[in-house]
Design a protein around this motif. Structure first.
Motif, PDB file in Angstrom:
ATOM      1  N   PHE A 168       0.828  -1.207   0.000  1.00  0.00           N
ATOM      2  CA  PHE A 168       0.000   0.000   0.000  1.00  0.00           C
ATOM      3  C   PHE A 168       0.861   1.255   0.000  1.00  0.00           C
ATOM      4  O   PHE A 168       0.528   2.259  -0.628  1.00  0.00           O
ATOM      5  CB  PHE A 168      -0.947   0.016   1.214  1.00  0.00           C
ATOM      6  CG  PHE A 168      -2.070  -0.972   1.110  1.00  0.00           C
ATOM      7  CD1 PHE A 168      -2.357  -1.588  -0.106  1.00  0.00           C
ATOM      8  CD2 PHE A 168      -2.836  -1.298   2.208  1.00  0.00           C
ATOM      9  CE1 PHE A 168      -3.388  -2.510  -0.219  1.00  0.00           C
ATOM     10  CE2 PHE A 168      -3.870  -2.223   2.116  1.00  0.00           C
ATOM     11  CZ  PHE A 168      -4.144  -2.822   0.900  1.00  0.00           C
ATOM     12  N   GLY A 169       1.966   1.212   0.723  1.00  0.00           N
ATOM     13  CA  GLY A 169       2.877   2.357   0.759  1.00  0.00           C
ATOM     14  C   GLY A 169       3.434   2.661  -0.621  1.00  0.00           C
ATOM     15  O   GLY A 169       3.481   3.804  -1.053  1.00  0.00           O
ATOM     16  N   ILE A 170       3.852   1.605  -1.339  1.00  0.00           N
ATOM     17  CA  ILE A 170       4.387   1.780  -2.693  1.00  0.00           C
ATOM     18  C   ILE A 170       3.288   2.263  -3.633  1.00  0.00           C
ATOM     19  O   ILE A 170       3.484   3.178  -4.428  1.00  0.00           O
ATOM     20  CB  ILE A 170       4.947   0.429  -3.232  1.00  0.00           C
ATOM     21  CG1 ILE A 170       6.084  -0.058  -2.363  1.00  0.00           C
ATOM     22  CG2 ILE A 170       5.356   0.559  -4.691  1.00  0.00           C
ATOM     23  CD1 ILE A 170       7.432   0.431  -2.736  1.00  0.00           C
ATOM     24  N   LEU A 171       2.102   1.663  -3.486  1.00  0.00           N
ATOM     25  CA  LEU A 171       0.993   1.971  -4.383  1.00  0.00           C
ATOM     26  C   LEU A 171       0.548   3.419  -4.234  1.00  0.00           C
ATOM     27  O   LEU A 171       0.343   4.120  -5.223  1.00  0.00           O
ATOM     28  CB  LEU A 171      -0.181   1.024  -4.088  1.00  0.00           C
ATOM     29  CG  LEU A 171      -1.433   1.176  -4.941  1.00  0.00           C
ATOM     30  CD1 LEU A 171      -1.157   0.702  -6.355  1.00  0.00           C
ATOM     31  CD2 LEU A 171      -2.587   0.378  -4.349  1.00  0.00           C
ATOM     32  N   LEU A 172       0.402   3.885  -2.981  1.00  0.00           N
ATOM     33  CA  LEU A 172      -0.247   5.180  -2.751  1.00  0.00           C
ATOM     34  C   LEU A 172       0.738   6.302  -2.425  1.00  0.00           C
ATOM     35  O   LEU A 172       0.362   7.461  -2.431  1.00  0.00           O
ATOM     36  CB  LEU A 172      -1.275   5.051  -1.626  1.00  0.00           C
ATOM     37  CG  LEU A 172      -2.366   4.019  -1.955  1.00  0.00           C
ATOM     38  CD1 LEU A 172      -3.126   3.616  -0.704  1.00  0.00           C
ATOM     39  CD2 LEU A 172      -3.337   4.583  -2.986  1.00  0.00           C
ATOM     40  N   LYS A 173       1.959   5.985  -2.121  1.00  0.00           N
ATOM     41  CA  LYS A 173       3.042   6.954  -1.924  1.00  0.00           C
ATOM     42  C   LYS A 173       2.873   7.879  -0.707  1.00  0.00           C
ATOM     43  O   LYS A 173       3.722   8.707  -0.456  1.00  0.00           O
ATOM     44  CB  LYS A 173       3.232   7.848  -3.160  1.00  0.00           C
ATOM     45  CG  LYS A 173       3.479   7.089  -4.436  1.00  0.00           C
ATOM     46  CD  LYS A 173       3.637   8.090  -5.568  1.00  0.00           C
ATOM     47  CE  LYS A 173       3.656   7.431  -6.911  1.00  0.00           C
ATOM     48  NZ  LYS A 173       3.689   8.393  -7.986  1.00  0.00           N
ATOM     49  N   ARG A 174       1.754   7.816  -0.014  1.00  0.00           N
ATOM     50  CA  ARG A 174       1.533   8.679   1.146  1.00  0.00           C
ATOM     51  C   ARG A 174       1.082   7.828   2.329  1.00  0.00           C
ATOM     52  O   ARG A 174       0.166   7.013   2.163  1.00  0.00           O
ATOM     53  CB  ARG A 174       0.441   9.717   0.860  1.00  0.00           C
ATOM     54  CG  ARG A 174       0.765  10.720  -0.218  1.00  0.00           C
ATOM     55  CD  ARG A 174       1.677  11.823   0.309  1.00  0.00           C
ATOM     56  NE  ARG A 174       1.929  12.823  -0.720  1.00  0.00           N
ATOM     57  CZ  ARG A 174       2.798  12.678  -1.706  1.00  0.00           C
ATOM     58  NH1 ARG A 174       3.486  11.569  -1.814  1.00  0.00           N
ATOM     59  NH2 ARG A 174       2.977  13.638  -2.583  1.00  0.00           N
ATOM     60  N   SER A 175       1.683   8.028   3.500  1.00  0.00           N
ATOM     61  CA  SER A 175       1.350   7.192   4.651  1.00  0.00           C
ATOM     62  C   SER A 175      -0.136   7.252   4.971  1.00  0.00           C
ATOM     63  O   SER A 175      -0.775   6.229   5.175  1.00  0.00           O
ATOM     64  CB  SER A 175       2.108   7.648   5.895  1.00  0.00           C
ATOM     65  OG  SER A 175       3.366   8.086   5.585  1.00  0.00           O
ATOM     66  N   ALA A 176      -0.675   8.477   5.000  1.00  0.00           N
ATOM     67  CA  ALA A 176      -2.062   8.640   5.426  1.00  0.00           C
ATOM     68  C   ALA A 176      -2.997   7.892   4.485  1.00  0.00           C
ATOM     69  O   ALA A 176      -3.921   7.205   4.926  1.00  0.00           O
ATOM     70  CB  ALA A 176      -2.427  10.109   5.478  1.00  0.00           C
ATOM     71  N   PHE A 177      -2.753   8.012   3.185  1.00  0.00           N
ATOM     72  CA  PHE A 177      -3.591   7.314   2.213  1.00  0.00           C
ATOM     73  C   PHE A 177      -3.483   5.806   2.408  1.00  0.00           C
ATOM     74  O   PHE A 177      -4.479   5.090   2.353  1.00  0.00           O
ATOM     75  CB  PHE A 177      -3.173   7.660   0.781  1.00  0.00           C
ATOM     76  CG  PHE A 177      -3.519   9.062   0.377  1.00  0.00           C
ATOM     77  CD1 PHE A 177      -4.458   9.780   1.091  1.00  0.00           C
ATOM     78  CD2 PHE A 177      -2.920   9.668  -0.718  1.00  0.00           C
ATOM     79  CE1 PHE A 177      -4.791  11.077   0.738  1.00  0.00           C
ATOM     80  CE2 PHE A 177      -3.237  10.962  -1.081  1.00  0.00           C
ATOM     81  CZ  PHE A 177      -4.173  11.670  -0.355  1.00  0.00           C
ATOM     82  N   ALA A 178      -2.249   5.345   2.609  1.00  0.00           N
ATOM     83  CA  ALA A 178      -2.036   3.908   2.730  1.00  0.00           C
ATOM     84  C   ALA A 178      -2.771   3.355   3.945  1.00  0.00           C
ATOM     85  O   ALA A 178      -3.434   2.316   3.866  1.00  0.00           O
ATOM     86  CB  ALA A 178      -0.553   3.605   2.821  1.00  0.00           C
TER      87      ALA A 178
END
Lengths: 274, 282
Positions: A168-178
């Motif tokens: 999720f971190g790689i996919l969304l690039k933002r901690s909060a989004f992930a």
């Protein structure tokens, strides 16, 4: 492998947020164990969790593995942020320019995940062993080291969950989004479960293949196995017929998910321009 | 499409400049050879194709756009990490910090650095492995005059030690001052590739001024060494040479024709004028 692990370790060692969160995690971890051994006074009744048989070998392995696993959310934050901060600081780009391949980058993150899972499992093992030695009614070596499958299941549960966070971190690039996405997935799986239960009973087996559910299935809740609960239940004439073992199919499913998450992280990164 | 069929080779020991206006594809080109941008087609090779890209990059030093480091690590720890990635030991850290003059700030967090210091640290990091080639993309972008000067001095120093350098920039005097070879691109297409001198290889021009403007004009239009002339502001005439010719002879000829010059300068076109000419005619 050593080189990649050391690279990741160097990054974590010098990251204040990661250090503090990990510290909180491991302190909470130990604190929970202490908490259970404290005596409570409810008026005239002395109550101590430890006296309810939860720290008896081999039950303690199951009990601790199940409850301590909730704390993994702390480490999930660390893992998500150690991935997404590479994007926000553009250090991922610099790592690649400096000569790390995209595969090596993902592998180094995965080794970080393994490192956290191993550390946490070791701690679980040690804390449980110590608590058991203090409070357990049984102390034969054969009993102490039986049912260790729960420790293995705990390790696998962490690896699977952290691999998902990594993806999720790689996919969304933002901690909060992930982390938000993780929450959405949890709700989504809940809805699927309800739907299947009430609308499509024949599809019920699908639920066991969902990522979060399969990780949850690794360690079945231990409470109904506890003596005090069991005896209450039998007084109420209801029998529990439940298997508490770690099932091989579930282990395979979680291994499969972990592989899918890590492999997709790599493929995703490969296709991206940075 | 940012880059279209761009082809050029880099030879060891030369200092190359990639020139192009903003958005001409310089960074995209470098991004592709540096493994961060995927080309839609085409290929590139490092070191005659003997190494795959990420192995080759360990022998390369590169900084692109802004300096990217871990903000809460000290300069020294950041460099240690780069050493680990490139697989070299820590022994050169102090040397490179000395080169860019950051030795006394090495324990400070990267986030406390000024932009100029960050950029110097980036250069230091690129030098850690004693690279076969140093790639610098807009190294002076956004710096104040003092910072620009410091960076240029560092580049000149490194270049004088015989390192192969590839410098992308839109600042022409920067390229003119440091580079021996230049590649000019615009809209992702190559306009010129070769030595800087050859880009400058015209014979120069005269700037002339006289009270007898019409006589001067007719004289210039008939002169064998003058290709053409333009009128500039302030009655200045710019006469472009078609072959080598010196100012002294021209002055003498004018005087013999009875034309008195109030201003005569022979000049070569700067890289900037050449570049504008090249990038306009497309």
């Amino acid at each position: 492998m050593k080189r990649l692990f050391l690279i990741e370790f160097h990054k974590l060692k010098n990251n204040r947020a990661a250090k503090i969160l990990s510290l909180i995690y491991f302190i909470l971890f130990s604190a929970i164990a202490l908490f259970a051994s404290i005596k409570f006074n409810f008026g005239s009744v002395d109550f101590r969790l430890a006296d309810q048989g939860i720290f008896n070998f081999p039950y303690i392995w199951h009990f601790n593995a199940y409850f301590v696993a909730f704390l993994k959310l702390f480490l999930a934050v660390v893992i998500v942020s150690m991935v997404s901060s590479e994007y926000t600081n553009r250090t991922l780009k610099q790592n690649l320019i400096d000569g790390l391949s995209k595969k090596e980058f993902i592998l180094s993150k995965f080794y970080g995940v393994l490192g956290f899972a191993i550390a946490s499992t070791l701690l679980l093992f040690i804390v449980s062993l110590v608590l058991g030695l203090i409070f357990s009614d049984y102390d034969e070596v054969g009993i102490i080291f039986s049912d260790l499958e729960y420790i293995f299941a705990y390790f696998l549960k962490l690896v699977g969950f952290f691999s998902m966070c990594l993806f999720f971190g790689i996919l969304l690039k933002r901690s909060a989004f992930a982390l938000g996405f993780l929450f959405l997935l949890w709700i989504f799986e809940g809805i699927v479960q309800l739907f299947v239960k009430f609308q499509a009973n024949s599809l019920e087996f699908i639920v066991d293949f969902l990522p979060l559910q399969s990780m949850g299935n690794l360690i079945i809740e231990p409470l109904t196995r506890l003596g005090i609960v069991k005896s209450t239940a039998s007084q109420l004439n209801s029998e529990f017929t439940k298997t508490y073992e770690v099932e091989w199919l579930t282990v395979l499913i979680v291994l499969g998910w972990s592989f899918i998450f890590i492999y997709s992280s790599w493929k995703l990164l490969q296709r991206r321009d940075l | 499409m940012a880059v279209d069929a761009l082809t050029f080779n880099i030879e060891k020991g030369n200092v190359y400049g990639i020139l192009g206006p903003n958005g001409s594809g310089k960074s995209t080109t470098l991004g592709m050879v540096l493994n961060v941008v995927n080309p839609s087609s085409g290929f590139f090779e490092w070191f005659d194709g003997n190494l795959n890209t990420h192995e080759a990059l360990k022998k390369v030093g590169a900084i692109i756009e802004s300096p990217n480091f871990y903000p809460s690590m000290s300069a020294e720890d950041n460099l240690k990490l780069v050493c680990q990635i490139k697989g070299v030991d820590y022994s050169r850290i102090d040397t490179v910090l000395e080169t860019v003059n950051l030795q006394d700030r090495k324990k400070d967090h990267f986030k406390s650095y000024s932009l100029g210091m960050k950029q110097r640290l980036a250069i230091a990091s690129a030098l850690l492995n004693d690279p076969e080639i140093l790639i610098l993309d807009e190294p002076t972008n956004g710096l104040d005059p003092q910072g620009i000067h410091q960076i240029r001095e560092i580049i000149k120093k490194i270049a004088s030690e015989g390192m192969t350098i590839l410098l992308a920039s839109h600042l022409l005097d920067e390229v003119e001052k440091v580079c021996s070879h230049v590649v000019v691109i615009r809209n992702g297409k190559k306009l010129y590739a070769g030595p800087v001198d050859e880009l400058n290889a015209t014979h120069g021009f005269f700037e002339l001024k006289s009270e007898q403007k019409d006589e001067l004009k007719s004289f210039l239009s008939k002169h064998e060494a003058i290709e053409s002339y333009d009128e500039e502001e302030n009655d200045l005439l710019k006469a472009i040479l078609s072959k080598p010719y010196d100012a002294q002879s021209l002055n003498k000829e004018c005087f013999e024709k009875g034309i008195l010059l109030t201003h005569l300068v022979k000049r070569k076109e700067t890289l900037e004028e050449q570049f504008l000419k090249l990038t306009k005619n497309l």
